[in-house]
Motif scaffolding. Structure first.
Motif, PDB file in Angstrom:
ATOM      1  N   TYR A  19       0.908  -1.150   0.110  1.00 56.65           N
ATOM      2  CA  TYR A  19      -0.074   0.015   0.006  1.00 56.65           C
ATOM      3  C   TYR A  19       0.787   1.370   0.018  1.00 56.65           C
ATOM      4  O   TYR A  19       1.636   1.468   0.884  1.00 56.65           O
ATOM      5  CB  TYR A  19      -0.946  -0.071   1.111  1.00 56.65           C
ATOM      6  CG  TYR A  19      -1.967   1.089   1.547  1.00 56.65           C
ATOM      7  CD1 TYR A  19      -3.066   1.126   0.642  1.00 56.65           C
ATOM      8  CD2 TYR A  19      -1.994   2.070   2.275  1.00 56.65           C
ATOM      9  CE1 TYR A  19      -4.092   1.992   0.680  1.00 56.65           C
ATOM     10  CE2 TYR A  19      -2.658   2.974   2.281  1.00 56.65           C
ATOM     11  CZ  TYR A  19      -4.076   2.895   1.605  1.00 56.65           C
ATOM     12  OH  TYR A  19      -5.143   3.811   1.815  1.00 56.65           O
ATOM     13  N   ARG A  20       0.934   1.941  -1.078  1.00 52.82           N
ATOM     14  CA  ARG A  20       1.801   3.092  -1.390  1.00 52.82           C
ATOM     15  C   ARG A  20       1.338   4.333  -0.295  1.00 52.82           C
ATOM     16  O   ARG A  20       0.380   4.848  -0.304  1.00 52.82           O
ATOM     17  CB  ARG A  20       1.867   3.702  -2.667  1.00 52.82           C
ATOM     18  CG  ARG A  20       2.582   4.981  -3.198  1.00 52.82           C
ATOM     19  CD  ARG A  20       4.074   4.528  -2.844  1.00 52.82           C
ATOM     20  NE  ARG A  20       4.901   5.795  -3.266  1.00 52.82           N
ATOM     21  CZ  ARG A  20       5.216   6.088  -4.628  1.00 52.82           C
ATOM     22  NH1 ARG A  20       4.772   5.267  -5.480  1.00 52.82           N
ATOM     23  NH2 ARG A  20       5.729   7.137  -4.743  1.00 52.82           N
ATOM     24  N   ASP A  23       6.978   7.754   0.227  1.00 48.92           N
ATOM     25  CA  ASP A  23       8.125   6.852  -0.268  1.00 48.92           C
ATOM     26  C   ASP A  23       8.289   5.523   0.113  1.00 48.92           C
ATOM     27  O   ASP A  23       9.354   4.764   0.046  1.00 48.92           O
ATOM     28  CB  ASP A  23       9.438   7.724   0.115  1.00 48.92           C
ATOM     29  CG  ASP A  23       9.437   9.130  -0.595  1.00 48.92           C
ATOM     30  OD1 ASP A  23       9.000   9.240  -1.516  1.00 48.92           O
ATOM     31  OD2 ASP A  23      10.114  10.016   0.145  1.00 48.92           O
ATOM     32  N   TYR A  25       6.229   1.437   0.665  1.00 41.79           N
ATOM     33  CA  TYR A  25       5.129   0.477   0.659  1.00 41.79           C
ATOM     34  C   TYR A  25       4.797   0.016   2.067  1.00 41.79           C
ATOM     35  O   TYR A  25       5.488  -0.578   2.713  1.00 41.79           O
ATOM     36  CB  TYR A  25       5.241  -0.538  -0.487  1.00 41.79           C
ATOM     37  CG  TYR A  25       5.185  -0.070  -1.852  1.00 41.79           C
ATOM     38  CD1 TYR A  25       4.048   0.304  -2.322  1.00 41.79           C
ATOM     39  CD2 TYR A  25       6.553  -0.211  -2.614  1.00 41.79           C
ATOM     40  CE1 TYR A  25       4.007   0.703  -3.542  1.00 41.79           C
ATOM     41  CE2 TYR A  25       6.376  -0.006  -3.986  1.00 41.79           C
ATOM     42  CZ  TYR A  25       5.147   0.357  -4.501  1.00 41.79           C
ATOM     43  OH  TYR A  25       5.132   0.831  -5.766  1.00 41.79           O
ATOM     44  N   ILE A  61      10.358   2.487  -1.184  1.00 45.67           N
ATOM     45  CA  ILE A  61      10.081   2.372  -2.813  1.00 45.67           C
ATOM     46  C   ILE A  61      11.265   1.942  -3.569  1.00 45.67           C
ATOM     47  O   ILE A  61      11.157   1.167  -4.207  1.00 45.67           O
ATOM     48  CB  ILE A  61       9.434   3.801  -3.212  1.00 45.67           C
ATOM     49  CG1 ILE A  61       8.053   4.117  -2.471  1.00 45.67           C
ATOM     50  CG2 ILE A  61       9.304   3.512  -4.777  1.00 45.67           C
ATOM     51  CD1 ILE A  61       6.865   3.174  -2.853  1.00 45.67           C
ATOM     52  N   VAL A  80       0.404  -4.618  -5.767  1.00 43.28           N
ATOM     53  CA  VAL A  80       1.092  -3.358  -5.740  1.00 43.28           C
ATOM     54  C   VAL A  80      -0.233  -2.404  -5.895  1.00 43.28           C
ATOM     55  O   VAL A  80      -0.867  -1.944  -6.882  1.00 43.28           O
ATOM     56  CB  VAL A  80       2.116  -3.245  -6.590  1.00 43.28           C
ATOM     57  CG1 VAL A  80       2.640  -1.834  -6.666  1.00 43.28           C
ATOM     58  CG2 VAL A  80       3.132  -4.266  -6.511  1.00 43.28           C
ATOM     59  N   GLU A  82      -0.958   1.786  -5.781  1.00 44.51           N
ATOM     60  CA  GLU A  82      -0.033   2.998  -5.936  1.00 44.51           C
ATOM     61  C   GLU A  82      -1.179   4.177  -5.646  1.00 44.51           C
ATOM     62  O   GLU A  82      -2.320   3.949  -5.889  1.00 44.51           O
ATOM     63  CB  GLU A  82       0.500   3.051  -7.377  1.00 44.51           C
ATOM     64  CG  GLU A  82       1.590   2.068  -7.600  1.00 44.51           C
ATOM     65  CD  GLU A  82       2.855   2.632  -7.282  1.00 44.51           C
ATOM     66  OE1 GLU A  82       2.930   3.625  -6.600  1.00 44.51           O
ATOM     67  OE2 GLU A  82       3.811   1.686  -7.396  1.00 44.51           O
ATOM     68  N   GLN A  83      -0.409   5.333  -5.461  1.00 43.60           N
ATOM     69  CA  GLN A  83      -1.409   6.567  -5.382  1.00 43.60           C
ATOM     70  C   GLN A  83      -1.806   6.824  -6.756  1.00 43.60           C
ATOM     71  O   GLN A  83      -0.755   7.073  -7.698  1.00 43.60           O
ATOM     72  CB  GLN A  83      -0.615   7.841  -4.732  1.00 43.60           C
ATOM     73  CG  GLN A  83      -0.201   7.249  -3.213  1.00 43.60           C
ATOM     74  CD  GLN A  83       0.826   8.378  -2.480  1.00 43.60           C
ATOM     75  OE1 GLN A  83       0.802   8.301  -1.285  1.00 43.60           O
ATOM     76  NE2 GLN A  83       1.119   9.352  -3.350  1.00 43.60           N
ATOM     77  N   ARG A 101      -6.002   5.787  -4.563  1.00 45.82           N
ATOM     78  CA  ARG A 101      -5.068   4.612  -4.669  1.00 45.82           C
ATOM     79  C   ARG A 101      -5.916   3.399  -5.491  1.00 45.82           C
ATOM     80  O   ARG A 101      -7.010   3.366  -5.069  1.00 45.82           O
ATOM     81  CB  ARG A 101      -4.547   4.118  -3.171  1.00 45.82           C
ATOM     82  CG  ARG A 101      -3.763   5.054  -2.638  1.00 45.82           C
ATOM     83  CD  ARG A 101      -3.121   4.647  -1.398  1.00 45.82           C
ATOM     84  NE  ARG A 101      -2.252   5.506  -0.645  1.00 45.82           N
ATOM     85  CZ  ARG A 101      -2.874   6.454   0.043  1.00 45.82           C
ATOM     86  NH1 ARG A 101      -4.005   6.615   0.426  1.00 45.82           N
ATOM     87  NH2 ARG A 101      -1.470   7.208   0.739  1.00 45.82           N
TER      88      ARG A 101
END
Length: 893
Positions: A19-20, A23, A25, A61, A80, A82-83, A101
């Motif tokens: 979960y992003r 900088d 996860y 990251i 994965v 991402e935002q 996200r």
């Protein structure tokens, strides 16, 4: 934020969720506990959920790929997340708005694309197994998402293990209903490949056909081959799974190519392991046949070589076409050297293309494609100029035609646009060459000039305040600011410049200020930097579009480069290792003159332990080339190989199997000459190990492998068997080995090498006209045994086991006592006449009836008396009387 995490995690329950957050996860709840154990990272906590602390861990990251690789190797799947919007946009929606996200990719063992997650010279296949219930037909399709290689083949429950062993997939997907079928499920459970069950609906052949047509833009699949419903189902399921894991993105795939069931030599998993074709029994590449013959320059060439070694061809014409290409480069040594030098400049074009098509590529991938196309154009020019006066084989001509599709336009455009030094990621900028786009140069100048002004401001402020340690710094929170140590903070406030310096932040050891002038300059720099990066991204997207427009050409050129690499590499191997071109045809000949074991030969040379001793082998089942009567085995198609341990029996068996594999993959072979009639199936049972996980003893494993051979080998098979029956009682083992030899001779009728310590088996040569006895020769000198490692006619009558045990270092007392026991046994009743064994263990097809003697007509008095005894009913007195009575009967008889 946690509500968003829980929602996304609920949609991906079988994956660890990366979960992003800025900088990092981050992983939460059970995912965090699993990942912290697997990766050895600290488990912390963040907030509470339902009154309980929320476990949390995270990875940066920039190092995420290394952690991903470790998780995948441990069998985990990773989603994965991402935002997908700028945090500034989220703030516009309100102070409590959460940055949007989405899961952008599911990382599974069979869908890796990053170079550092993959081996350069090894395919990472994703395999789909499908079956049409109505017809019972089954098929497997395989795809390397990192290169676009896509193929399909029919299978059965019997051939599936061999096909999977050949592909060695990173992941297998199959319908959950199929996994309930024990015949297929047992195969998948018995091996180490990760298996992903999918709903049966994803294997629907009608839906699969539509999916394939839509993706390749065709109205019918006939142009790609005549596919069965099972094959279409497997191909469509693969395409669907790739789209699922890549969240809508599809890599550049070549149309599926159909391989018939008889396209390649069938080699089962046990044989591959025994022969150590691509990896040793310990799982390492080093020490395998592949490691010894690999002279390729490029990663793509290495993958193609491994693919050919794993699937030797069965079509003599196709084999000889490959041999012609190798011979071409062997004859033209100077050209071969130039080609190999040029190949060194070729990056991995196919993997770069795949990453770009998935939206996962960067500037270096564009440069790789440009460099690969440029090298291809240079290679085409070289080959045309140097082959004008020589006969060019068909395969080389075809490769030249493919390379000719590359006119250099795209390579020139990429070279013109891209800088010499490139960043890894597009977001870092700086990858477009200066002068390529004037407006970009303008924004860069403004950005860079502004940075010089920043340096000037720092000097100006330091001189005006008298604080030499004053610095103008930058971070993502405050932007640009003036920083002084704590002791100078009051000085800036108390100076006449008090209205100029605006206080921003006080730290333990520093005080930070800003100025109106600095804020205005920061705005100009940010705008120039943002504009410059936006323009570079536009250039990147344009170049990627150009690459996508030439996908088919790029993929074809990449394949041609790999084929050139393999042909030149095998020619280099043939010259440096003194390999010869084999004669391969449709006969059933098998004649090797002065054959050598490629791996053992190289190991001896590296260890400086002398030269390898070559040996001949002739197993000409149909007379072959008419030569062989003078050989050790007289040209018969089964050789019974006897001789002591350490004399080289196993090496001799293996080397002939490896020579056959090399010949049919299209390579020259380690021998003085070789004539091989095409082998359709190769079987090997050499060595033994138990299988405790499946409840199998060493002997049981041996018998299962032997049963596979005896049940499946045909007239075109090559079988090598070593020490059948040694894992049980002597006469049990001898009987099994005896019967196995007879079955190979009478039923399978295949070419075979059968090594044994049961010397009694050599008597079979008198009865089996296509079986010959050969032996590993030894010499005895002053009580010592000298192993000559030579194969000669005849049979051994001793195994020299005690001498070998002495060489192994057994205590002298044990050796001496073993000699005494052996002498006693040899003089006793353990030795039976070979002729009696021939009579007692008849052939399957020619069993001779035995005449019944007097003893067989009726039992004797002693046996009759014993038959009337009921031991549990005897009193001690009755038992004693019985002993005397039996003794009297025995004396009377």
């Amino acid at each position: 934020m946690m509500a968003q995490y829980i929602e996304i995690k609920t949609a991906n329950p079988d994956c660890l969720l990366f979960y992003r957050m800025g900088d990092f996860y981050e992983l939460f709840f059970e995912d965090a506990e699993i990942a912290s154990r697997a990766l050895g990272i600290t488990l912390t906590k963040r907030g509470k959920h339902l009154g309980e602390d929320i476990p949390m861990c995270g990875v940066p990251i920039h190092a995420a790929e290394d952690y991903l690789l470790r998780l995948i190797r441990l069998g985990h799947r990773v989603a994965v997340c991402e935002q997908t919007e700028d945090p500034a946009e989220a703030k516009k929606r309100g102070s409590k708005s959460v940055v949007r996200r989405e899961v952008v990719r599911l990382v599974t063992p069979g869908t890796l694309t990053e170079d550092n997650l993959l081996e350069a010279k090894r395919h990472n296949y994703l395999v789909a197994l499908a079956r049409v219930k109505a017809s019972g037909d089954a098929a497997i399709a395989w795809l390397d998402i990192s290169t676009g290689d896509f193929a399909v083949s029919p299978v059965t429950a019997d051939t599936l293990p061999a096909e999977l062993a050949r592909l060695d997939p990173g992941e297998v997907v199959a319908a959950d209903a199929l996994l309930a079928d024990d015949r297929f499920a047992e195969v998948l459970r018995a091996n180490r490949w990760p298996v992903t069950p999918l709903p049966a609906s994803r294997f629907d052949s009608a839906g699969a056909e539509r999916r394939l047509k839509d993706h390749f833009g065709v109205a019918a699949l006939d142009a790609f081959g005549a596919f069965s419903r099972a094959e279409i189902s497997a191909c469509g399921a693969l395409l669907d799974y790739v789209e699922l894991t890549q969240v809508g993105q599809i890599p550049a795939l070549r149309p599926p190519r159909r391989q018939g069931a008889d396209h390649a030599m069938l080699i089962d998993a046990a044989t591959r392991a025994n022969l150590e074709l691509v990896r040793t029994l310990s799982g390492e590449r080093r020490g395998s046949l592949l490691s010894v013959i690999d002279r390729t320059i490029t990663g793509a060439g290495g993958r193609l070589l491994a693919e050919r070694l794993s699937a030797p061809l069965t079509d003599p014409d196709a084999i000889n076409a490959r041999l012609d290409a190798v011979g071409f480069f062997l004859e033209l040594g100077a050209l071969r050297s130039d080609v190999r030098d040029m190949l060194k400049a070729c990056p991995d074009v196919s993997r770069a293309l795949s990453r770009l098509s998935l939206g996962r590529g960067g500037p270096r991938d564009l440069a790789a494609i440009g460099a690969g196309l440029a090298a291809a154009a240079d290679l085409a020019a070289l080959l045309r100029s140097d082959t004008g006066l020589v006969s060019v084989p068909g395969e080389i001509r075809a490769l030249l035609d493919t390379l000719g599709r590359n006119d250099g336009t795209l390579a020139g455009a990429l070279r013109e646009a891209l800088a010499d030094e490139l960043p890894v990621n597009t977001r870092d900028g700086g990858f477009v060459r200066k002068g390529y786009r004037p407006e970009l140069d303008e924004q860069r100048s403004l950005r860079d000039e502004s940075r010089k002004v920043i340096a000037g401001l720092q000097g100006k402020y330091a001189e005006a305040t008298g604080v030499r340690a004053l610095k103008v710094r930058h971070n993502n929170v405050l932007g640009f600011f003036v920083e002084v140590t704590a002791q100078h903070g009051d000085k800036l406030r108390a100076t006449p410049h008090d209205e100029t310096f605006i206080h921003r932040q006080t730290l333990a050891n520093a005080v930070r200020f800003t100025t109106t002038e600095l804020a205005e300059l920061e705005s100009r720099i940010a705008m120039a930097g943002d504009r410059a990066l936006a323009l570079e991204l536009q250039v990147f997207d344009t170049l990627v579009g150009e690459v996508h427009a030439h996908t088919e050409m790029i993929a074809a050129v990449a394949g041609a480069l790999a084929s050139l690499d393999v042909a030149a590499a095998l020619a280099e191997l043939a010259e440096t290792e003194r390999y010869v071109r084999p004669r391969v045809d449709g006969s059933r000949a098998f004649r090797i003159e002065k054959g050598r074991h490629p791996v053992v030969e190289q190991a001896l040379r590296q260890a400086q332990e002398g030269e390898f001793v070559p040996n001949d082998c002739t197993l000409s089942a149909d007379g072959g080339d008419g030569e062989g009567a003078e050989d050790a085995g007289g040209g018969r198609h089964i050789w019974l190989v006897t001789g002591p341990n350490m004399a080289g029996k196993s090496t001799f068996l293996r080397q002939n199997a490896l020579i056959a594999v090399l010949a049919q993959m299209g390579s020259h072979v380690p021998a003085a000459s070789a004539h091989i009639g095409v082998i359709d199936r190769l079987f090997s049972r050499v060595g033994a190990a138990d299988d405790l996980a499946r409840g199998r003893s060493t002997f049981m494993v041996e018998m299962v492998e032997t049963a596979t051979i005896l049940n499946q080998a045909g007239e075109r098979s090559l079988v090598i068997l070593d020490e059948i029956g040694r894992g049980t009682a002597t006469f049990d083992g001898l009987s099994i080995a005896w019967a196995a030899v007879e079955h190979l001779h009478e039923v399978n009728r295949c070419r075979a090498l059968f090594a044994t310590h049961f010397h009694e088996l050599t008597a079979l040569s008198d009865r089996l006209d296509r079986l010959a006895n050969v032996t590993m020769t030894v010499r005895e000198w002053q009580g010592e045994v000298v192993f000559l490692h030579e194969v000669g006619p005849g049979a051994a009558d001793r195994s020299y086991g005690i001498q070998v045990a002495k060489l192994a270092g057994l205590p002298p007392a044990v050796i001496e006592r073993a000699g005494e026991v052996l002498h006693a046994l040899e003089q006793g009743e353990q030795t039976a006449a070979r002729r009696e064994l021939v009579d007692d263990l008849p052939l399957f097809s020619a069993a001779r009836p035995q005449s019944a003697g007097p003893a067989a007509s009726s039992p004797g008095k002693l046996e009759a008396a014993l038959g009337e005894v009921l031991p549990d009913e005897l009193t001690p007195r009755e038992a004693l009387d019985l002993v005397y009575r039996l003794k009297a009967l025995a004396g009377g008889e």
